[in-house]
Motif scaffolding. Sequence first.
Motif, PDB file in Angstrom:
ATOM      1  N   LYS A 101     -94.183 -37.599 -14.584  1.00 21.17           N
ATOM      2  CA  LYS A 101     -93.356 -37.939 -15.696  1.00 21.17           C
ATOM      3  C   LYS A 101     -91.917 -37.857 -15.159  1.00 21.17           C
ATOM      4  CE  LYS A 101     -96.149 -35.763 -19.537  1.00 21.17           C
ATOM      5  NZ  LYS A 101     -97.409 -35.324 -18.617  1.00 21.17           N
ATOM      6  N   THR A 102     -91.025 -38.841 -15.539  1.00 21.34           N
ATOM      7  CA  THR A 102     -89.924 -39.039 -15.367  1.00 21.34           C
ATOM      8  C   THR A 102     -88.968 -39.136 -16.626  1.00 21.34           C
ATOM      9  OG1 THR A 102     -90.482 -40.527 -13.490  1.00 21.34           O
ATOM     10  CG2 THR A 102     -88.208 -40.693 -14.129  1.00 21.34           C
ATOM     11  N   CYS A 103     -88.065 -38.287 -16.285  1.00 17.97           N
ATOM     12  CA  CYS A 103     -86.963 -38.062 -17.705  1.00 17.97           C
ATOM     13  C   CYS A 103     -85.778 -38.776 -17.553  1.00 17.97           C
ATOM     14  CB  CYS A 103     -86.890 -36.645 -18.033  1.00 17.97           C
ATOM     15  SG  CYS A 103     -85.622 -36.279 -19.209  1.00 17.97           S
ATOM     16  N   TYR A 104     -85.437 -39.714 -18.571  1.00 19.71           N
ATOM     17  CA  TYR A 104     -84.017 -40.023 -18.565  1.00 19.71           C
ATOM     18  C   TYR A 104     -83.357 -39.410 -19.989  1.00 19.71           C
ATOM     19  CZ  TYR A 104     -86.310 -43.483 -15.589  1.00 19.71           C
ATOM     20  OH  TYR A 104     -87.015 -44.336 -14.585  1.00 19.71           O
ATOM     21  N   ASP A 105     -82.385 -38.397 -19.402  1.00 13.78           N
ATOM     22  CA  ASP A 105     -81.759 -37.752 -20.522  1.00 13.78           C
ATOM     23  C   ASP A 105     -80.135 -38.387 -20.795  1.00 13.78           C
ATOM     24  OD1 ASP A 105     -80.765 -36.850 -17.960  1.00 13.78           O
ATOM     25  OD2 ASP A 105     -80.316 -35.008 -19.071  1.00 13.78           O
ATOM     26  N   LYS A 106     -79.624 -37.766 -21.651  1.00 14.34           N
ATOM     27  CA  LYS A 106     -78.191 -37.994 -22.037  1.00 14.34           C
ATOM     28  C   LYS A 106     -78.110 -39.576 -22.293  1.00 14.34           C
ATOM     29  CE  LYS A 106     -76.609 -34.260 -18.893  1.00 14.34           C
ATOM     30  NZ  LYS A 106     -76.550 -33.378 -20.027  1.00 14.34           N
ATOM     31  N   MET A 107     -78.912 -40.274 -23.040  1.00 16.61           N
ATOM     32  CA  MET A 107     -79.021 -41.689 -23.534  1.00 16.61           C
ATOM     33  C   MET A 107     -77.995 -41.796 -24.572  1.00 16.61           C
ATOM     34  SD  MET A 107     -80.609 -43.236 -20.863  1.00 16.61           S
ATOM     35  CE  MET A 107     -80.959 -44.826 -21.842  1.00 16.61           C
ATOM     36  N   LYS A 108     -76.870 -42.716 -24.495  1.00 15.05           N
ATOM     37  CA  LYS A 108     -76.211 -43.007 -25.698  1.00 15.05           C
ATOM     38  C   LYS A 108     -76.879 -43.501 -26.769  1.00 15.05           C
ATOM     39  CE  LYS A 108     -71.973 -42.812 -27.786  1.00 15.05           C
ATOM     40  NZ  LYS A 108     -71.647 -41.803 -28.549  1.00 15.05           N
ATOM     41  N   THR A 109     -77.704 -44.764 -26.307  1.00 20.21           N
ATOM     42  CA  THR A 109     -78.583 -45.675 -27.205  1.00 20.21           C
ATOM     43  C   THR A 109     -79.845 -45.622 -26.201  1.00 20.21           C
ATOM     44  OG1 THR A 109     -77.628 -47.671 -26.150  1.00 20.21           O
ATOM     45  CG2 THR A 109     -76.409 -46.569 -28.169  1.00 20.21           C
ATOM     46  N   ILE A 110     -80.964 -46.058 -26.893  1.00 18.70           N
ATOM     47  CA  ILE A 110     -82.306 -46.451 -26.509  1.00 18.70           C
ATOM     48  C   ILE A 110     -82.825 -47.518 -27.175  1.00 18.70           C
ATOM     49  CG2 ILE A 110     -82.955 -43.782 -25.954  1.00 18.70           C
ATOM     50  CD1 ILE A 110     -84.428 -43.757 -28.463  1.00 18.70           C
ATOM     51  N   GLN A 111     -83.682 -48.440 -26.181  1.00 17.86           N
ATOM     52  CA  GLN A 111     -84.171 -49.534 -26.507  1.00 17.86           C
ATOM     53  C   GLN A 111     -85.501 -49.476 -26.288  1.00 17.86           C
ATOM     54  OE1 GLN A 111     -80.164 -51.899 -24.635  1.00 17.86           O
ATOM     55  NE2 GLN A 111     -82.110 -53.078 -24.831  1.00 17.86           N
TER      56      GLN A 111
END
Length: 537
Positions: free
Chosen positions: A419-429
Amino acid sequence: MHKTEECEAVSPIKTPNETVNYSTVEATGNQLKNAPSADNHRSFMNFSSALKKTSQKYMNKGFFKVTVPYVLPVLTAVAVIWILLFSITSDRLYAASINGQIVGYVEEESVMDRAISQLETTMSEILHETYTFEYQVSYISARATGDKLILTEDTVYQALVPYAADQVAACYSLYVNGNYIASHSSKDVFFEIIQKITSGIKANTKYCSAVTIKDEIKIAAGLIAPSGLSSAEQVETMLRGSNGNSPLTYRVEQTITHSQVLTCNTKYTEDPRRYIGDDVVVYEGKDGEQMVTAKVVSVNGVEIERVILDSVVTVPAVNKEVIQGTKVLPEMLKASGKLDSDAYFIFPTYHYFISSGYGYRYLAASKSAFHRGVDIPGDGNYCGEYTVKSSVVGTVMEAQLREGDKEHTIVIEGADGIKTCYDKMKTIQVKVGDKVTEKTVLGKRQTPIIAAASGTVIFAEYNADYGKEVLIDHGNGLVTCYAHLSVISVEVGQTVTQGEEIGKMGCTGVVTGLHVHFEVRVNDVQVNPVPYLYDCH
């Protein structure tokens, strides 16, 4: 007391309660050895009678009148000797009696004597004191016939045991792994108590599937002094033991289901612009949780084996993300030992490009001004937002605003299960279940600004031309400044560590584009930050 009596006529009595009966006994059957038959004996007597008559007939004649008086005594002596030999060569037995009651027939008196000696020895061991067989033993001589059962030493011993029964008790003795435990009048008691104990363990053990005993258990019949018998309660106490010292070894199997921490993995991304050892944790990662079904085996309460039968992930683990420096550290920095302390500063953002250095610089309309720090640009729009694309091929497992967070988190599971995490996202699509590739846009993120070194926040607010500004005191008169932020994430008085996020890159204050203005102040005097940034060496 032993005594021997001769008697031609006795009948076989095989139990201690039978009385002696006398009758004529002749030697017959397979147990006879060369004994003459009764017919032979009668023939001999007829022969003697005929011989006597013939002698009288010839006595009247001259020769016989002279010889017969001499020959007849000789013939008579021969007959007597023949009869004695008949008696001697006939098989003889002894009817052994105890207190006048025949217990059986033996070939020698010593057979009974040895059996009595054996009984006395055994009884002495059982009673733990000297035992003497006090009954009167006698022997009656008898001829062997087919209806007499000749006793051996062992069978005589068994016949003697009832006479000592008033001083001993029949019992069953329990042995565990060869060690004596207890004796009881019933062997069923041992099985009932063991079953009671194992059933109790199973009933009082959660999720217990089986209770077995690993020991070698033997039950032997025997004799014992009545005082040596144990009650059922005493047997149970001995088998249960005290303080965990039971003589039995209980093997307990349980099938249990429990939650288990699912430790997150660490994903490293190499950065050739950072020095070896200067790793930056982008995301700490979060452990997950799984429900595990396992077979647990314990012996006397101590777990010896655990086999996982099934597991179901209830909360996925999120990978820890670390940017790992691969750049070889210069000898100057190795000698200074700066990597072992906060004596050096790291770049306040993940971009290592300085767009405007320290010192005089030309601005618009050919005006020059002294730049008291360095400018480090970022990617994105005026608010510091930039597009984030997936770096893996997989399925979106999570796309949400986690509790306590102000920014979104996206978790993608690859085909290999990582699993790969992408945190601190201002917005998500993207949303959960979406399939993504390495070019899929996940959303937007703002460039984080991090502390160049550990210290205490002494200023965190809007400051005219500097816009949103943060000042960190590192001690020894050293202070760092971070200006033009779009977001401030810390408060005055807060302690931060090197690499910890303090805000977002922005365009607040007097600026010409997205960047962070970084200063190093020594005793309130701005100095060139480059010598303090080991990334610049």
